[in-house]
Design a protein around this motif. Structure first.
Motif, PDB file in Angstrom:
ATOM      1  N   GLY A 259     -52.889  46.199  42.933  1.00 56.70           N
ATOM      2  CA  GLY A 259     -54.069  46.887  42.377  1.00 56.70           C
ATOM      3  C   GLY A 259     -53.591  47.434  41.116  1.00 56.70           C
ATOM      4  O   GLY A 259     -52.585  46.668  40.505  1.00 56.70           O
ATOM      5  N   SER A 260     -54.443  48.430  40.580  1.00 58.79           N
ATOM      6  CA  SER A 260     -53.754  49.082  39.364  1.00 58.79           C
ATOM      7  C   SER A 260     -52.941  50.052  39.516  1.00 58.79           C
ATOM      8  O   SER A 260     -53.469  51.152  40.410  1.00 58.79           O
ATOM      9  CB  SER A 260     -54.965  49.610  38.591  1.00 58.79           C
ATOM     10  OG  SER A 260     -55.848  48.395  38.085  1.00 58.79           O
ATOM     11  N   THR A 261     -51.845  50.125  39.183  1.00 59.91           N
ATOM     12  CA  THR A 261     -50.841  51.239  39.144  1.00 59.91           C
ATOM     13  C   THR A 261     -50.327  51.626  37.837  1.00 59.91           C
ATOM     14  O   THR A 261     -50.391  51.234  36.814  1.00 59.91           O
ATOM     15  CB  THR A 261     -49.690  50.672  40.059  1.00 59.91           C
ATOM     16  OG1 THR A 261     -48.746  49.849  39.253  1.00 59.91           O
ATOM     17  CG2 THR A 261     -50.019  49.896  41.238  1.00 59.91           C
ATOM     18  N   PHE A 262     -49.702  53.278  38.014  1.00 61.79           N
ATOM     19  CA  PHE A 262     -49.256  53.645  36.801  1.00 61.79           C
ATOM     20  C   PHE A 262     -48.204  54.647  37.039  1.00 61.79           C
ATOM     21  O   PHE A 262     -48.482  55.673  37.898  1.00 61.79           O
ATOM     22  CB  PHE A 262     -50.458  54.005  35.833  1.00 61.79           C
ATOM     23  CG  PHE A 262     -49.972  54.736  34.382  1.00 61.79           C
ATOM     24  CD1 PHE A 262     -49.162  54.152  33.724  1.00 61.79           C
ATOM     25  CD2 PHE A 262     -50.297  56.011  34.362  1.00 61.79           C
ATOM     26  CE1 PHE A 262     -48.789  54.792  32.211  1.00 61.79           C
ATOM     27  CE2 PHE A 262     -49.948  56.853  33.215  1.00 61.79           C
ATOM     28  CZ  PHE A 262     -49.239  55.957  32.353  1.00 61.79           C
ATOM     29  N   THR A 263     -47.185  54.555  36.438  1.00 62.87           N
ATOM     30  CA  THR A 263     -46.184  55.631  36.368  1.00 62.87           C
ATOM     31  C   THR A 263     -46.205  56.347  34.971  1.00 62.87           C
ATOM     32  O   THR A 263     -45.739  55.447  34.092  1.00 62.87           O
ATOM     33  CB  THR A 263     -44.662  55.401  36.608  1.00 62.87           C
ATOM     34  OG1 THR A 263     -44.802  54.697  37.890  1.00 62.87           O
ATOM     35  CG2 THR A 263     -43.641  56.455  36.490  1.00 62.87           C
ATOM     36  N   GLY A 264     -46.544  57.548  34.770  1.00 67.81           N
ATOM     37  CA  GLY A 264     -46.636  58.233  33.369  1.00 67.81           C
ATOM     38  C   GLY A 264     -45.877  59.406  33.490  1.00 67.81           C
ATOM     39  O   GLY A 264     -45.361  59.908  34.546  1.00 67.81           O
ATOM     40  N   THR A 265     -45.318  59.753  32.287  1.00 66.52           N
ATOM     41  CA  THR A 265     -44.751  61.137  31.786  1.00 66.52           C
ATOM     42  C   THR A 265     -45.260  61.838  30.694  1.00 66.52           C
ATOM     43  O   THR A 265     -45.794  60.975  29.736  1.00 66.52           O
ATOM     44  CB  THR A 265     -43.243  60.621  31.908  1.00 66.52           C
ATOM     45  OG1 THR A 265     -42.512  61.715  31.721  1.00 66.52           O
ATOM     46  CG2 THR A 265     -42.876  59.882  30.620  1.00 66.52           C
ATOM     47  N   ALA A 266     -45.325  62.818  30.801  1.00 66.21           N
ATOM     48  CA  ALA A 266     -45.669  63.883  29.431  1.00 66.21           C
ATOM     49  C   ALA A 266     -44.950  64.993  29.318  1.00 66.21           C
ATOM     50  O   ALA A 266     -44.691  65.508  30.418  1.00 66.21           O
ATOM     51  CB  ALA A 266     -47.101  64.077  29.762  1.00 66.21           C
ATOM     52  N   LYS A 267     -44.924  65.448  28.114  1.00 65.48           N
ATOM     53  CA  LYS A 267     -44.006  66.611  27.776  1.00 65.48           C
ATOM     54  C   LYS A 267     -44.966  67.514  26.989  1.00 65.48           C
ATOM     55  O   LYS A 267     -45.350  67.178  25.848  1.00 65.48           O
ATOM     56  CB  LYS A 267     -42.653  66.525  27.093  1.00 65.48           C
ATOM     57  CG  LYS A 267     -41.721  67.633  27.025  1.00 65.48           C
ATOM     58  CD  LYS A 267     -40.371  67.172  26.540  1.00 65.48           C
ATOM     59  CE  LYS A 267     -39.747  68.374  26.567  1.00 65.48           C
ATOM     60  NZ  LYS A 267     -38.126  67.999  25.962  1.00 65.48           N
TER      61      LYS A 267
END
Length: 435
Positions: A259-267
């Motif tokens: 399916g649609s996956t995502f590993t995100g990071t934000a600061k």
């Protein structure tokens, strides 16, 4: 009697109204994450803020490339591989890099590509041929590289994992050229928690990865006949459709299996979060590439809006006493305390005032009256500053929790007093008690 009962009931309801104050339950909230699994983690400590079905191994698609990136960085660090060394595509890489329907930059036979070019294509464009090329550069073949991937997963403390290729493609989409030792129906698998752990290690050990993952676009082979624009698959970067303040990585993935996956990071304001969304769905329950970004934004919002990093020092003691502690038989009667750091805790914003900071002195340095014994040397550890009854938190596998106690040191040396000083002091204390 009826009037008495009525008055008692009114009294009890009034009492309840004054006593009962609804408490925030942010940590137990059910966020609107319509996905097979999700997790939100504070990136510095690995503290888990929110999780949903986070221990189940699921398809990860091109999030697999985070492991390929990690092993490439290790090879660069060890000197085994160099950024500017060149590579000529194998028949396998050429065929798969030009196969219809697969995310790629075309890699042509008899051309030479630098490792840096291949790395950027893999990270930004999610180029599958480039990932396989890197696996061949690092390990000689993709089959040998897969062995390295699974060993590294074990070394990093991952629990629910299976790596079968360097790209995240389903093996059955590799035109029969899937890695030796794997099967045609095999898939890359990770749990959401293990995906976050991999992202944690990638950024911690090789923070320069964010220099590339943060690029919304870049030209491949600029100035050559193969020049093409690579748009980052991460639509949360600045200027993109689902732009979110502070996002600078990390990796998307899409296959029919995962399916649609995502590993995100934000600061933001010094605090960094990692989010993982696996097999996101829209409001109709259908797989949705857009909703993985919307759901990641919901997770980020939850972290940034409800939590804050708080520093606790000696100033937060209930009784400060000028940061000093009694010392027996010393030239001075008090020794000043100091710390070299602060206790840092990520807390729900409204929880700060409920935290109690205490000190515990080293019992081996105390007399029967609870005083330190002279002599004490400057810089000597004399106790600890700690959080009383800290709320239990969960952390990513094998990671070190937040420090909930730190050392207290003597700010100055206090020598032992001679007999004349001690006698004079005793006489003075006697007359103080008398009068």
């Amino acid at each position: 009697m009826k009037l008495l009962k009525k008055n008692i009931a009114v009294f009890l309801l009034t009492l309840i109204a004054f006593v009962y104050v609804p408490q925030s339950i942010h940590a137990e909230e059910k966020l609107p994450i319509n996905a097979d699994a999700a997790i939100l983690v504070e990136a510095d400590t690995g503290k888990i803020i929110y999780e949903q079905n986070a221990d189940k191994a699921l398809g990860i698609a091109s999030m697999t490339k985070m492991m390929t990136e990690y092993l490439l960085f290790e090879a660069i660090e060890s000197g085994k591989v160099e950024w500017e060394q060149t590579y000529t595509p194998s028949e396998k890489v050429y065929t798969l890099s030009t196969a219809p329907g697969l995310s790629n930059v075309p890699l042509r036979p008899n051309e030479q590509y630098t490792v840096k070019e291949l790395y950027e294509a893999m990270v930004i464009k999610s180029a599958n041929g480039a990932a396989i090329a890197i696996s061949e550069i690092v390990a000689g073949s993709e089959g040998e590289f897969v062995k390295m991937m699974n060993q590294k997963a074990k070394d990093l403390g991952l629990e629910h994992y299976q790596f079968v290729n360097s790209t995240g493609l389903s093996n059955y989409d590799m035109l029969g050229m899937y890695p030796k030792g794997t099967g045609v129906n095999d898939e890359n698998l990770l749990s959401a928690q293990d995906t976050a752990t991999l992202a944690y290690h990638l950024m911690k050990d090789f923070p320069e990865v964010l220099d590339t993952t943060s690029l919304p676009t870049k030209k491949f082979r600029q100035g050559t006949a193969e020049e093409m624009i690579m748009n980052n698959t991460n639509a949360m970067l600045k200027g993109r459709r689902y732009s979110y303040e502070g996002v600078d990585g990390l990796k998307t993935g899409t296959t029919p299996f995962a399916g649609s996956t995502f590993t995100g990071t934000a600061k933001r304001d010094g605090t960094r979060y990692i989010t993982v969304v696996m097999d996101s769905k829209n409001e109709l329950g259908q797989p949705s590439g857009a909703d993985r970004f919307k759901q990641a934004a919901d997770l980020f919002d939850y972290g940034f809006n409800h939590f804050t990093t708080v520093n606790f020092t000696l100033d937060d003691l209930d009784k400060k006493d000028n940061h000093s502690f009694p010392i027996a038989k010393g030239k001075e009667e008090q020794v000043k305390m100091q710390t070299k750091e602060s206790i840092q805790l990520l807390l729900e914003k409204e929880a700060k005032d409920s935290i109690h900071v205490k000190i515990k002195m080293d019992e081996n340095k105390l007399n029967e009256d609870g005083e330190l014994q002279a002599p004490i040397k400057k810089g000597e550890k004399i106790g600890e500053l700690f959080i009383e009854n800290p709320k239990k938190s969960e952390y990513l596998m094998e990671l070190t929790p937040e420090k909930e106690r730190i050392s207290i040191y003597a700010a100055d040396s206090v020598e032992k007093a001679n007999w004349f000083v001690l006698t004079t002091r005793a006489i003075g204390e006697f007359f103080e008690e008398v009068f």
